[in-house]
Write an enzyme that holds these catalytic residues in place. Structure first.
Site, mmCIF file in Angstrom:
data_model
loop_
_atom_site.group_PDB
_atom_site.id
_atom_site.type_symbol
_atom_site.label_atom_id
_atom_site.label_comp_id
_atom_site.label_asym_id
_atom_site.label_seq_id
_atom_site.Cartn_x
_atom_site.Cartn_y
_atom_site.Cartn_z
ATOM 1 C CB VAL A 60 -20.566 4.575 44.803
ATOM 2 C CG1 VAL A 60 -21.446 3.449 44.180
ATOM 3 C CG2 VAL A 60 -19.008 3.896 44.601
ATOM 4 C CE1 TYR A 61 -15.014 6.311 44.707
ATOM 5 C CE2 TYR A 61 -13.981 7.937 43.150
ATOM 6 C CZ TYR A 61 -14.009 6.571 43.725
ATOM 7 O OH TYR A 61 -13.002 5.890 43.668
ATOM 8 C CB SER A 62 -20.033 11.868 47.899
ATOM 9 O OG SER A 62 -18.673 12.035 48.566
ATOM 10 N N GLY A 64 -23.076 10.159 44.382
ATOM 11 C CA GLY A 64 -22.958 10.887 42.875
ATOM 12 C C GLY A 64 -22.485 12.217 42.968
#
Length: 346
Positions: A60-62, A64
């Protein structure tokens, strides 16, 4: 750089781990992200050169982007795959509809394929459930993870942000059914946030589960940039993203003890905060994150800080938790037996 065993596994991880939440950019993570490929290549290369062999990201960071940038930066090292370890996570919303998040078998199976594709890897070294899913039976989650281990897509499994009872229940299910167990917990821990010492750390010590620390500087609050009279620089992440929650009055009292220790050694307050964590035996690795090479170099230098017994005592006293039930009753009523045990270990 020292290397610690991850829990009771045979895997050794560097005492510092580079977290790549800063890589990529989107609305949700705009306060902490923004690092693009060229800068990421520099940060990853500098970390690897300093001895870091462990890199942590999440799907979920940015949206993908962090996984994509991390994967490419690692390939740009031109190092063999055996020289570095990659950890990522699944749980948060990465798709539309009611099955686009959580720790169900469906979401885990979809999630691992997507992460492997973005990272351009054939396996993930540590695959972590990013949060607790109240809608999915624990048996379903641990069975799905065990299948990934058996298929060779994942080497080890862990969790992040779970309560002690949830982890213990999952460990019991894994043992009863002969499934791969959780080998690590990724959790918030700092000298200004020692809450996990009440229940989680006793569990980790008892069951041989490794600890990966996130936000060791309490979202930058322990960087030394904040004082009672100054609310940090204008570009401080806490101006837009005041997280994790910190009791600021209490944290300033702790910083008042850290600052003279830092000044006497000619190091930063941040290095003292990180060094305190590195002195905690339960800690397997401390996740550091940076946007600039100067930040990274300062954090890397913390492994050279050896705190004295008197300094550790002063820091522990300044940051100690307030007594809560049943902890104070356990100490009062079981103290004699605990002392007997300690004496026998010597």
């Amino acid at each position: 750089m020292r290397y610690n065993k991850l829990g009771r596994t045979g895997l050794f991880v560097s005492e510092l781990c580079l977290g790549t939440m800063t890589f990529g950019s989107n609305e949700m993570f705009k306060a902490v992200a923004g690092v693009q490929q060229q800068e990421a290549d520099t940060l990853v290369a500098r970390s690897f050169e300093a001895g870091i062999n462990f890199f942590d990201t999440a799907d979920v960071y940015s949206d993908g982007q962090s996984e994509i940038i991390t994967g490419k930066a690692l390939r740009n090292l031109n190092a063999s795959r055996e020289e570095y370890l990659v950890a990522t996570k699944v749980f948060g919303r990465s798709g539309k509809g009611p099955n686009g998040n959580g720790a169900s078998r469906a979401h885990i199976m979809d999630g691992v394929k997507a992460s492997l594709k973005r990272l351009e890897l054939d396996h993930i070294d540590l695959y972590q459930i990013h949060g607790f899913d109240a809608a999915t039976p624990l048996e379903e989650t641990v069975r799905a993870l065990d299948d990934l281990v058996r298929q060779g897509l994942v080497r080890y499994v862990g969790v992040s942000n779970w309560a002690a009872w949830q982890i213990m229940k999952a460990l019991g299910i894994s043992e009863r059914l002969g499934l791969s167990r959780f080998d690590s917990l990724q959790a918030y821990y700092s000298i200004a946030g020692r809450d996990m010492e009440r229940e989680l750390i006793p569990l980790l010590n008892s069951e041989g589960v490794g600890l990966m620390v996130w936000s060791p500087l309490a979202g930058g609050f322990l960087s030394g940039k904040y004082t009672r009279d100054a609310d940090g620089p204008d570009d401080s992440r806490r101006k837009d993203f005041d997280f994790p929650p910190v009791n600021k009055d209490r944290a300033f009292d702790i910083i008042d003890v850290m600052r003279p220790i830092a000044e006497s050694r000619g190091v930063s307050v941040a290095q003292i905060a990180l060094a305190w964590l590195l002195h905690q035996k339960v800690v397997s690795t401390v996740i550091i994150g940076a946007k600039r090479i100067e930040q990274l170099d300062d954090n890397l230098a913390s492994v050279q800080v050896e705190l004295s017994a008197d300094e550790l005592k002063a820091l522990d006293e300044a940051s100690q938790l307030t007594a809560e039930y049943p902890g104070w009753m356990i100490d009062f009523w079981g103290g004699e037996r605990a002392k007997q045990l300690q004496a026998s270990i010597r």
